[in-house]
Design a protein around this motif. Structure first.
Motif, mmCIF file in Angstrom:
data_model
loop_
_atom_site.group_PDB
_atom_site.id
_atom_site.type_symbol
_atom_site.label_atom_id
_atom_site.label_comp_id
_atom_site.label_asym_id
_atom_site.label_seq_id
_atom_site.Cartn_x
_atom_site.Cartn_y
_atom_site.Cartn_z
ATOM 1 N N VAL A 1 34.362 20.429 -34.849
ATOM 2 C CA VAL A 1 33.678 19.386 -35.622
ATOM 3 C C VAL A 1 34.680 18.410 -36.221
ATOM 4 N N ARG A 2 35.834 18.892 -36.599
ATOM 5 C CA ARG A 2 36.875 18.016 -37.161
ATOM 6 C C ARG A 2 37.247 16.904 -36.179
ATOM 7 N N LEU B 1 26.783 17.204 -35.601
ATOM 8 C CA LEU B 1 28.006 17.527 -34.862
ATOM 9 C C LEU B 1 28.126 19.040 -34.658
ATOM 10 N N ASP B 2 27.791 19.787 -35.687
ATOM 11 C CA ASP B 2 27.823 21.241 -35.578
ATOM 12 C C ASP B 2 26.821 21.718 -34.527
ATOM 13 N N LEU C 1 35.400 15.984 -33.528
ATOM 14 C CA LEU C 1 34.193 15.198 -33.253
ATOM 15 C C LEU C 1 33.969 14.140 -34.327
ATOM 16 N N ALA C 2 34.209 14.493 -35.552
ATOM 17 C CA ALA C 2 33.970 13.560 -36.655
ATOM 18 C C ALA C 2 34.841 12.321 -36.547
ATOM 19 N N ARG D 1 34.445 24.713 -36.902
ATOM 20 C CA ARG D 1 35.007 23.732 -37.832
ATOM 21 C C ARG D 1 36.094 22.893 -37.173
ATOM 22 N N ASP E 1 26.265 12.592 -38.437
ATOM 23 C CA ASP E 1 26.486 13.477 -39.586
ATOM 24 C C ASP E 1 26.981 14.848 -39.130
ATOM 25 N N ARG E 2 27.565 15.577 -40.075
ATOM 26 C CA ARG E 2 28.204 16.858 -39.766
ATOM 27 C C ARG E 2 27.221 17.884 -39.209
ATOM 28 N N PRO F 1 32.143 8.883 -35.834
ATOM 29 C CA PRO F 1 32.033 8.766 -37.298
ATOM 30 C C PRO F 1 30.616 8.485 -37.797
ATOM 31 N N ASP F 2 29.741 7.996 -36.926
ATOM 32 C CA ASP F 2 28.381 7.666 -37.358
ATOM 33 C C ASP F 2 27.420 8.852 -37.292
#
Length: 281
Positions: A219-220, A234-235, A222-223, A216, A230-231, A227-228
């Protein structure tokens, strides 16, 4: 005998009868040993009590002696502390030996005899401190995982909201890079983590919360940088980066990398991890 005779007599008085009294069957061999012990107490030059004080009227089995507060008071606190310290050292030595062997071969390649030989302990010590070889391995693996995850979580938690992908890669890979540079026990811990990551053992879910927390946090960051994406993706990238580090710890190229200075390890590895996070553009 090295203890005061009165102490031996108190010990005898708290033993379990063996001569068939109180419904207990006679055990000849143990009764003989008990009587030989009584004779030593009776014959001790400093024993001045009545002739029947230690006595032979009731034969007892000292092997079934039960611990209680009165018996504990007969042992000095200093001796108790020394025994506890020796027990802790034995336990730590067993964990260290298991750590080294598990890092080399994994759980299926470790034997009880090898661990005890490397630890300078006997087989009974494993049963006493851990219960079984399986339990010893599980405790060793869990400690290694916790040590790695706690270090990674600290690094990731220190990242600010504006951290770059390179900074994320450095924090994510820091425990691995430090272990490669340090070698020894630190590298053994990382190799156990790598084996568990590739082939998770039964019960490893106990630490699932820490694995999830590390992902988490990654991913925070990475986001913010991607930004384009999706989670879910990214995970996936975080999991792939973790898998790559696990492979590196066990592969020959990882052993080669471990011979390099710490700064060169960072220069070589951080861009690779950052690239895994960034993906193709």
């Amino acid at each position: 005998m090295t203890a005061v005779p009165a102490v031996h007599c108190q010990l005898l008085a708290h033993c379990q009868p063996l001569d068939g009294a109180q419904g207990v069957p006679t055990v000849p061999a143990q009764r003989k040993a008990r009587r030989e012990y009584e004779n030593q107490v009776d014959g001790h030059p400093s024993w001045t009590g009545p002739a029947d004080a230690p006595g032979t009227a009731v034969a007892v089995d000292c092997l079934t002696l039960k611990s209680n507060s009165r018996l504990s008071s007969l042992v000095s606190p200093e001796k108790t502390d020394l025994r506890r310290e020796a027990g802790r050292r034995t336990r730590d030595d067993l964990l260290a030996a298991a750590l080294e062997l598990l890092a080399q071969r994994g759980q299926e390649g470790v034997t009880l005899r090898e661990i005890t030989q490397n630890a300078g302990a006997n087989v009974a010590a494993v049963s006493y401190h851990f219960g079984s070889l399986k339990a010893l391995c599980e405790v060793t693996i869990e400690h290694a995982l916790e040590r790695y995850l706690d270090a990674q979580i600290r690094e990731l938690d220190a990242l600010g909201g504006a951290a770059t992908l390179s900074e994320l890669a450095e924090a994510f890979a820091r425990p691995m890079m430090s272990a490669l540079a340090a070698g020894g026990r630190d590298l053994a811990v990382i190799r156990i983590v790598a084996r568990v990551g590739i082939e998770p053992p039964e019960g490893w879910e106990r630490l699932a919360g820490k694995f999830e927390l590390a992902r988490r946090q990654a991913v925070r960051v990475l986001a913010v940088n991607l930004p384009d994406i999706d989670r879910h993706e990214l995970d996936f990238r975080v999991r792939c980066a973790a898998g790559m580090l696990n492979w590196l710890a066990l592969a020959p190229v990882g052993a080669e990398l471990a011979t390099e200075p710490a700064d060169r390890i960072e220069r070589m590895l951080i861009p690779v991890v950052a690239g895994a996070f960034r993906g193709a553009r």
